[in-house]
Design an enzyme around this catalytic site. Structure first.
Site, PDB file in Angstrom:
ATOM      1  N   ARG A   1      42.382  37.879  46.893  1.00  0.00           N
ATOM      2  CA  ARG A   1      43.747  37.704  46.671  1.00  0.00           C
ATOM      3  C   ARG A   1      44.437  36.897  47.692  1.00  0.00           C
ATOM      4  NH1 ARG A   1      46.776  42.587  46.943  1.00  0.00           N
ATOM      5  NH2 ARG A   1      45.168  43.616  48.130  1.00  0.00           N
TER       6      ARG A   1
ATOM      7  N   GLU B   1      46.613  33.746  46.215  1.00  0.00           N
ATOM      8  CA  GLU B   1      47.923  33.998  45.417  1.00  0.00           C
ATOM      9  C   GLU B   1      48.972  33.756  46.219  1.00  0.00           C
ATOM     10  OE1 GLU B   1      47.440  38.217  44.112  1.00  0.00           O
ATOM     11  OE2 GLU B   1      45.812  37.700  42.725  1.00  0.00           O
TER      12      GLU B   1
ATOM     13  N   HIS C   1      39.159  32.780  43.621  1.00  0.00           N
ATOM     14  CA  HIS C   1      40.285  32.527  43.264  1.00  0.00           C
ATOM     15  C   HIS C   1      41.053  31.255  44.185  1.00  0.00           C
ATOM     16  CE1 HIS C   1      40.310  36.349  41.229  1.00  0.00           C
ATOM     17  NE2 HIS C   1      41.247  36.060  40.835  1.00  0.00           N
TER      18      HIS C   1
END
Length: 193
Positions: free
Chosen positions: A90, A93, A120
Site C-alpha cells: 500500500r 498509494e 503496486h
C-alpha cells in the site's frame, strides 16, 4: 563491475516480502542498499504488510514487521546511486503523491539506471510518466493506470511469478515473482559498467 549502490523507496505498509527480499538479496550479491522514506530519518522504521492470495477476489492483508529506514530522506540524492527498487504493497498509494519521490524516479530513468518495480510500485511509475512505450507488469489492478500512462501491459503469469524486462526497467506482479524479479535486476547490476 564491482559493488553497486542501490536505493529502495519505502513507506508505511510496504509489502513485507517485496521489501525484505530485495533488501537481503541485494546485500547477498555484494551491493549496498539504502531504504528511504519521505519524512523519515535513518534509524526509524516503516510498518510492513503481508499480502496473501487465499482464494478471495483480492489479496488479504496482515500486519508484518518494522522495516528499517537507513538514510535520512533529506540526504537522498539519485546521483549517489546506481539503481532503484520500488516495492509494492500500500505504500505506493501515498508515495505517488510525494513530488520528490516522483522526481527521484524520473532522475533514475533520465540517467538510464536500472529500476526494479513490483506490485503496486507501478502506480509510482505511472505518475512519474516513465512507462510510455515500455513493456511492464504490475499487480493486475494497476493495469489501467499503467495503460493510461501509455505503458505496454505484459499480462502476469497465472501464479504472479513472472518478470518483464524492458531496457533498464524490471517489473513483476507481486511477491511470488521475487526470485525472477531479483534475478533479472541483479543480472542488470552485474552487467553495468
Amino acid at each position: 563491475m564491482g559493488a553497486k549502490r542501490v536505493l529502495m523507496l519505502v513507506g508505511d505498509f510496504v509489502e513485507d516480502y517485496e521489501a525484505i527480499f530485495p533488501y537481503q538479496a541485494t546485500l547477498m550479491a555484494g551491493h549496498s542498499i539504502d531504504s528511504a522514506s519521505p519524512g523519515k530519518k535513518a534509524g526509524s522504521t516503516v510498518a510492513t504488510a503481508i499480502h496473501d492470495f487465499e482464494g478471495h477476489q483480492t489479496y488479504t492483508e496482515k500486519r508484518g514487521h518494522q522495516f528499517p529506514v537507513t538514510i535520512d530522506w533529506e540526504k537522498v540524492d539519485a546521483a549517489n546511486y546506481d539503481a532503484l527498487v520500488i516495492p509494492g504493497g500500500r505504500s505506493p498509494e501515498h508515495l505517488q503523491l510525494n513530488d520528490r519521490v516522483i522526481e527521484l524516479v524520473q532522475q533514475f530513468f533520465a540517467a538510464n539506471k536500472p529500476v526494479a518495480s513490483t506490485c503496486h510500485g507501478g502506480l509510482i511509475l505511472a505518475v512519474a510518466d516513465v512507462v510510455k512505450g515500455r513493456k511492464c507488469q504490475s499487480y493486475p489492478s494497476v493495469r489501467p493506470e499503467l495503460q493510461r500512462a501509455c505503458g505496454i501491459w505484459d499480462e502476469p503469469t497465472p501464479g504472479l511469478d513472472g518478470v518483464t524486462v524492458d531496457g533498464n526497467l524490471v517489473t513483476a506482479a507481486a511477491w511470488p515473482g521475487n526470485p525472477a524479479w531479483m534475478r533479472e535486476f541483479l543480472r542488470m547490476l552485474k552487467d553495468e559498467c
